[in-house]
Design a protein around this motif. Structure first.
Motif, PDB file in Angstrom:
ATOM      1  N   ASN A   1     -32.197 -34.186  29.377  1.00 29.75           N
ATOM      2  CA  ASN A   1     -32.679 -33.543  28.143  1.00 29.75           C
ATOM      3  C   ASN A   1     -33.371 -32.222  28.443  1.00 29.75           C
ATOM      4  O   ASN A   1     -33.218 -31.240  27.709  1.00 29.75           O
ATOM      5  CB  ASN A   1     -33.633 -34.485  27.398  1.00 29.75           C
ATOM      6  CG  ASN A   1     -32.919 -35.689  26.819  1.00 29.75           C
ATOM      7  OD1 ASN A   1     -31.743 -35.613  26.473  1.00 29.75           O
ATOM      8  ND2 ASN A   1     -33.626 -36.800  26.716  1.00 29.75           N
ATOM      9  N   THR A   2     -34.127 -32.203  29.539  1.00 22.52           N
ATOM     10  CA  THR A   2     -34.802 -30.964  29.918  1.00 22.52           C
ATOM     11  C   THR A   2     -33.795 -29.906  30.341  1.00 22.52           C
ATOM     12  O   THR A   2     -33.973 -28.711  30.058  1.00 22.52           O
ATOM     13  CB  THR A   2     -35.814 -31.227  31.057  1.00 22.52           C
ATOM     14  OG1 THR A   2     -36.673 -32.311  30.691  1.00 22.52           O
ATOM     15  CG2 THR A   2     -36.664 -29.998  31.321  1.00 22.52           C
ATOM     16  N   GLN A   3     -32.722 -30.332  31.003  1.00 22.78           N
ATOM     17  CA  GLN A   3     -31.671 -29.378  31.375  1.00 22.78           C
ATOM     18  C   GLN A   3     -31.038 -28.750  30.138  1.00 22.78           C
ATOM     19  O   GLN A   3     -30.767 -27.544  30.110  1.00 22.78           O
ATOM     20  CB  GLN A   3     -30.614 -30.075  32.224  1.00 22.78           C
ATOM     21  CG  GLN A   3     -31.082 -30.389  33.640  1.00 22.78           C
ATOM     22  CD  GLN A   3     -30.037 -31.130  34.450  1.00 22.78           C
ATOM     23  OE1 GLN A   3     -29.099 -31.716  33.888  1.00 22.78           O
ATOM     24  NE2 GLN A   3     -30.182 -31.113  35.762  1.00 22.78           N
ATOM     25  N   ARG A   4     -30.818 -29.562  29.112  1.00 18.34           N
ATOM     26  CA  ARG A   4     -30.239 -29.014  27.876  1.00 18.34           C
ATOM     27  C   ARG A   4     -31.208 -28.022  27.227  1.00 18.34           C
ATOM     28  O   ARG A   4     -30.794 -26.980  26.698  1.00 18.34           O
ATOM     29  CB  ARG A   4     -29.908 -30.157  26.917  1.00 18.34           C
ATOM     30  CG  ARG A   4     -28.644 -30.927  27.302  1.00 18.34           C
ATOM     31  CD  ARG A   4     -28.217 -31.881  26.212  1.00 18.34           C
ATOM     32  NE  ARG A   4     -29.101 -33.027  26.129  1.00 18.34           N
ATOM     33  CZ  ARG A   4     -28.950 -34.135  26.861  1.00 18.34           C
ATOM     34  NH1 ARG A   4     -27.954 -34.215  27.734  1.00 18.34           N
ATOM     35  NH2 ARG A   4     -29.787 -35.149  26.716  1.00 18.34           N
ATOM     36  N   LEU A   5     -32.497 -28.344  27.269  1.00 19.48           N
ATOM     37  CA  LEU A   5     -33.496 -27.405  26.752  1.00 19.48           C
ATOM     38  C   LEU A   5     -33.455 -26.101  27.527  1.00 19.48           C
ATOM     39  O   LEU A   5     -33.573 -25.016  26.952  1.00 19.48           O
ATOM     40  CB  LEU A   5     -34.900 -28.023  26.861  1.00 19.48           C
ATOM     41  CG  LEU A   5     -35.415 -28.879  25.718  1.00 19.48           C
ATOM     42  CD1 LEU A   5     -36.806 -29.389  26.051  1.00 19.48           C
ATOM     43  CD2 LEU A   5     -35.445 -28.103  24.418  1.00 19.48           C
TER      44      LEU A   5
END
Length: 432
Positions: free
Chosen positions: A213-217
């Motif tokens: 999820n942080t990578q997508r952010l």
């Protein structure tokens, strides 16, 4: 920092040190150990953070600083101790992480949102992931509101005059290109130092992210700042950027840039830079947290002072001595906001109490200190503020009536022990 193991410990805990990098019989995946080289690197932080840690037989004992220390081969995550038990409880790391995040946010040290409230919602991700996610949310929020634009000086060869025509530059560059004119001009653009610092921070932390999820952010934030030039910047470069009312909304974002870029220092990755980057003194952090708590709960006709007002306790001849600076003082005010009289003195103590003892584990030196405040400031209502523990009921907290010869009942000086919630800030809804 991608691929580095994370060593998660509590403040005042001892981290085992093994000469060969690990103890025989313990797997390489064991979460809590340091090699001798890592231990020496950690000890060198004492040069900048006096008393950060000390060497004991078999390990390194930490003090009251919490946060992240980046070593060449691992990341040490230090969390506050919020449980009464000597040994770790099952959920203590999650609760400790949540308490640290809530205090950082309420004390306005950094802006942390979208994490949730603890302990109702466990914070299981490592601090580094949470800090990067908080930075990404700040960056996206500013991008949605519109990137700051500034006039930036440019020098270029153009087919028409723009700004100022530079004859000397034109003669050097365009003898063979008579159709081009060398001009210097200012352009109002978002591609300026403020946004370049954000882009530099995005580039620095890209490989540190593990959570999907942080990578997508990160990719969303990168797309928002894709038009900004990618340049190498340091934490000092960000710190030196001019700040004024037009850049005020960028302050939380630039703070994150400073902190993360400090951890991305090239010297640090080589083991030559000692700056830890993301460490917070829990004594000062808890004091700021208590001050915010007092501000939120103060009556309308009261005003809160922190670290003062400073007064000297005594004089020696014509020289003032023994300067006093109470953590927090609460004053009654008149309708114009002027101080009328002191209501309370609050002293914040980042310590754990012991309900099993007659004095509740309150340190004698702390009582003597607050008595000096009472004498100099003429205040008879004194409070010692400690972090709240679930195992201690608020109704059981002690009140100490000080024994003074010849003092009437109405003049008694009272020291009250109070406990401050560590999770009283809703990170979803707080706009601080």
């Amino acid at each position: 920092m991608g691929g580095l193991r994370t060593v998660t410990v509590l403040e005042h805990e001892v981290i085992p040190v093994f000469e060969g990098g690990h103890l025989p019989g313990i797997s390489e995946e064991a979460p809590r150990w340091l090699s001798e080289a890592e231990a020496q690197a950690l000890l060198r932080l004492n040069d900048l953070r006096r008393g950060f840690c000390q060497r004991l037989s078999g390990g390194i004992k930490l003090a009251q600083h919490c946060g992240i220390v980046r070593l060449p081969t691992c990341v040490v995550e230090v969390l506050p101790k919020v449980g009464m038990a000597d040994a770790r409880t099952t959920d203590e790391l999650e609760r400790s992480r949540g308490a640290l995040l809530a205090m950082l946010h309420s004390a306005r040290q950094v802006a942390i949102t979208k994490v949730g409230t603890a302990p109702q919602q466990a914070v299981r991700a490592p601090l580094l992931d949470i800090f990067i996610e908080a930075f990404l949310h700040c960056a996206l929020d500013q991008a949605r509101r519109g990137l700051i634009s500034r006039y930036v000086a440019h020098a270029n060869d153009l087919p028409v005059i723009k700004g100022r025509f530079q004859a000397h530059g034109h003669a050097r560059r365009n003898l063979a290109r008579p159709h081009m004119l060398h001009c210097e001009y200012d352009e109002f653009t978002a591609d300026n130092a403020y946004n370049r610092s954000v882009r530099a921070t995005l580039d620095a932390c890209r490989t540190w992210i593990i959570n999907g999820n942080t990578q997508r952010l990160w990719f969303e934030a990168h797309a928002r700042y894709a038009s900004i030039s990618s340049v190498r910047m340091s934490a000092k470069d960000v710190e030196s950027l001019p700040r004024d009312r037009t850049t005020h909304r960028y302050d939380p974002l630039l703070t994150w840039c400073e902190l993360i870029l400090a951890m991305a220092s090239p010297g640090m990755s080589a083991g030559t830079t000692l700056a830890p980057g993301l460490l917070f003194d829990m004594n000062k952090l808890f004091e700021a947290h208590v001050a915010k708590y007092e501000e939120d709960s103060a009556e309308p006709d009261c005003i809160i002072h922190t670290q003062g007002p400073p007064l000297h306790l005594a004089v020696r001849g014509s020289t003032n001595v023994f300067l006093l600076k109470p953590d927090i003082t609460v004053w009654r005010t008149d309708k114009d906001g002027a101080n009328l009289n002191i209501q309370r003195v609050v002293d914040a103590k980042w310590k754990l109490l012991n309900p099993a003892t007659p004095d509740f584990g309150v340190n004698e030196a702390d009582v003597y200190q607050i008595l000096a405040y009472a004498t100099r400031y003429g205040c008879k209502t004194l409070e010692l503020a400690y972090p709240m523990l679930d195992s201690i009921a608020e109704k059981n907290l002690p009140t100490f009536e000080l024994l003074t010869e010849g003092q009437s009942t109405n003049e008694k000086t009272v020291v009250t022990v109070k406990m401050i919630p560590l999770w009283n800030i809703d990170l979803h809804n707080s706009n601080n």
